[in-house]
Each structure stands twice: as C-alpha cells, then as structure tokens.
Design a protein around this motif. Structure first.
Motif, PDB file in Angstrom:
ATOM      1  N   GLU A 292       0.827  -1.203   0.000  1.00  0.00           N
ATOM      2  CA  GLU A 292       0.000   0.000   0.000  1.00  0.00           C
ATOM      3  C   GLU A 292       0.864   1.258   0.000  1.00  0.00           C
ATOM      4  OE1 GLU A 292      -2.740  -0.335   3.257  1.00  0.00           O
ATOM      5  OE2 GLU A 292      -3.800  -2.012   2.333  1.00  0.00           O
ATOM      6  N   GLU A 293       1.949   1.235   0.770  1.00  0.00           N
ATOM      7  CA  GLU A 293       2.863   2.387   0.812  1.00  0.00           C
ATOM      8  C   GLU A 293       3.510   2.611  -0.550  1.00  0.00           C
ATOM      9  OE1 GLU A 293       5.603   1.740   4.022  1.00  0.00           O
ATOM     10  OE2 GLU A 293       4.084   2.144   5.547  1.00  0.00           O
ATOM     11  N   GLU A 294       3.908   1.523  -1.214  1.00  0.00           N
ATOM     12  CA  GLU A 294       4.521   1.621  -2.540  1.00  0.00           C
ATOM     13  C   GLU A 294       3.506   2.144  -3.559  1.00  0.00           C
ATOM     14  OE1 GLU A 294       7.511   1.548  -5.337  1.00  0.00           O
ATOM     15  OE2 GLU A 294       7.689   1.290  -3.162  1.00  0.00           O
ATOM     16  N   GLU A 295       2.272   1.670  -3.448  1.00  0.00           N
ATOM     17  CA  GLU A 295       1.209   2.130  -4.339  1.00  0.00           C
ATOM     18  C   GLU A 295       0.958   3.622  -4.157  1.00  0.00           C
ATOM     19  OE1 GLU A 295      -3.514   1.295  -4.824  1.00  0.00           O
ATOM     20  OE2 GLU A 295      -2.267  -0.483  -4.494  1.00  0.00           O
ATOM     21  N   LEU A 296       0.891   4.077  -2.905  1.00  0.00           N
ATOM     22  CA  LEU A 296       0.699   5.492  -2.603  1.00  0.00           C
ATOM     23  C   LEU A 296       1.850   6.324  -3.156  1.00  0.00           C
ATOM     24  CD1 LEU A 296      -1.015   7.642  -1.226  1.00  0.00           C
ATOM     25  CD2 LEU A 296       0.243   7.192   0.894  1.00  0.00           C
TER      26      LEU A 296
ATOM     27  N   GLU B  94       3.768  10.189  -7.266  1.00  0.00           N
ATOM     28  CA  GLU B  94       4.740  10.507  -8.309  1.00  0.00           C
ATOM     29  C   GLU B  94       4.046  10.749  -9.647  1.00  0.00           C
ATOM     30  OE1 GLU B  94       8.357   8.195 -10.504  1.00  0.00           O
ATOM     31  OE2 GLU B  94       8.191   7.915  -8.331  1.00  0.00           O
ATOM     32  N   LEU B  95       3.088   9.894  -9.988  1.00  0.00           N
ATOM     33  CA  LEU B  95       2.341  10.054 -11.235  1.00  0.00           C
ATOM     34  C   LEU B  95       1.492  11.336 -11.216  1.00  0.00           C
ATOM     35  CD1 LEU B  95       1.184   6.405 -11.993  1.00  0.00           C
ATOM     36  CD2 LEU B  95       2.868   7.745 -13.238  1.00  0.00           C
ATOM     37  N   SER B  96       0.866  11.605 -10.078  1.00  0.00           N
ATOM     38  CA  SER B  96       0.057  12.824  -9.951  1.00  0.00           C
ATOM     39  C   SER B  96       0.907  14.061 -10.141  1.00  0.00           C
ATOM     40  CB  SER B  96      -0.623  12.870  -8.587  1.00  0.00           C
ATOM     41  OG  SER B  96      -1.568  11.832  -8.483  1.00  0.00           O
ATOM     42  N   LYS B  97       2.096  14.031  -9.590  1.00  0.00           N
ATOM     43  CA  LYS B  97       3.022  15.166  -9.711  1.00  0.00           C
ATOM     44  C   LYS B  97       3.423  15.376 -11.170  1.00  0.00           C
ATOM     45  CE  LYS B  97       7.273  16.834  -7.518  1.00  0.00           C
ATOM     46  NZ  LYS B  97       8.366  16.471  -6.605  1.00  0.00           N
ATOM     47  N   LYS B  98       3.670  14.267 -11.884  1.00  0.00           N
ATOM     48  CA  LYS B  98       4.099  14.365 -13.285  1.00  0.00           C
ATOM     49  C   LYS B  98       2.970  14.878 -14.189  1.00  0.00           C
ATOM     50  CE  LYS B  98       7.819  10.980 -13.319  1.00  0.00           C
ATOM     51  NZ  LYS B  98       8.330   9.722 -13.881  1.00  0.00           N
TER      52      LYS B  98
END
Length: 134
Positions: free
Chosen positions: A5-9, A14-18
């Motif tokens: 879950e932490e890795e998914e978050l 990261e994707l949201s930032k990009k």
C-alpha cells in the motif's frame, strides 16, 4: 500488505506530480470533447426528426408549419398511432386558442413552446419555422 500500500501510494503521488503539469491541457481537451459530443447529439436529433433551420424574419410574428412534438410523437409511434403536425401563425398581441376538450390545444401550446425554445437555443427546428428576430 502495508508495504504494498505504501509503494502504491508513492507511485500515485509521483504520477500525480508528473501529470499535474498538463492539467490545463486536460481541461481544454475535456471541454472540446464535451462540445463535440453536444454537436453530434444535436445532429443526431436533427436527422432523427428531419429538422430544418428556422428562418429569421423581421416581422413580429411566428409561423410554425407542420411542427411536431418529438416526445408525443415517440409515445404515439410506440402505440401504433400517428401525430398530426401543427401549423399555426401568431402575430404580435394576444392569441386565443379555442376548441373542444381533448381537441389538441395543450399539445399545440407545448409543441409551439418547445419548437420556439429549440430555435432560440440554436437547434434545428422539428419542421419549418419562421421566427421574429425580436
């Protein structure tokens, strides 16, 4: 499970930032798709009911020739019945509509109102119509 879950978050952040750099482009594209979808549906409606472009005239009158009410038309079609198109000419001032009960006065008013509204909103009209430019 927690590490997953932490890795998914982390990946979501990261994707949201990009993609946040492209928010304006996304919004512009969504608006464009919405306008295109609206125009396509207007065209489908016009084709389905054989609609025509209203004629804008200078006189203070409304001339509706063989107008239909698509809602009532579809209901009657399902029942194997037909809708009688409405032709009416109205001039500036008061118009009185009289007739027997169940003679079509209410449907005539609803059909007239619907077609006038469609014409003023930029839709093609559901038959021939002349509208005053005022």
């Amino acid at each position: 499970m927690i590490a997953e879950e932490e890795e998914e978050l982390k990946i979501k952040k990261e994707l949201s930032k990009k993609i946040s750099k492209y928010v304006n482009a996304f919004e512009e594209n969504f608006r464009g798709i919405g306008k295109l979808d609206f125009l396509i549906e207007k065209a489908k409606l016009a084709i389905k009911y054989n609609a025509t472009k209203p004629i804008i005239i200078d006189d203070l009158k409304v001339n509706l020739i063989n107008q239909i009410n698509p809602y009532v038309l579809d209901i009657l079609k399902e029942k194997g019945k037909s809708f009688t198109p409405i032709t009416i000419e109205m001039f500036k001032g008061t118009t009185v509509i009289t007739g027997a009960n169940m003679g079509g006065k209410s449907i005539s008013l609803k059909t007239t109102t619907l077609n006038l509204l469609l014409g003023h909103l930029g839709f093609l009209c559901l038959r021939n119509m002349q509208l005053s430019q005022y």
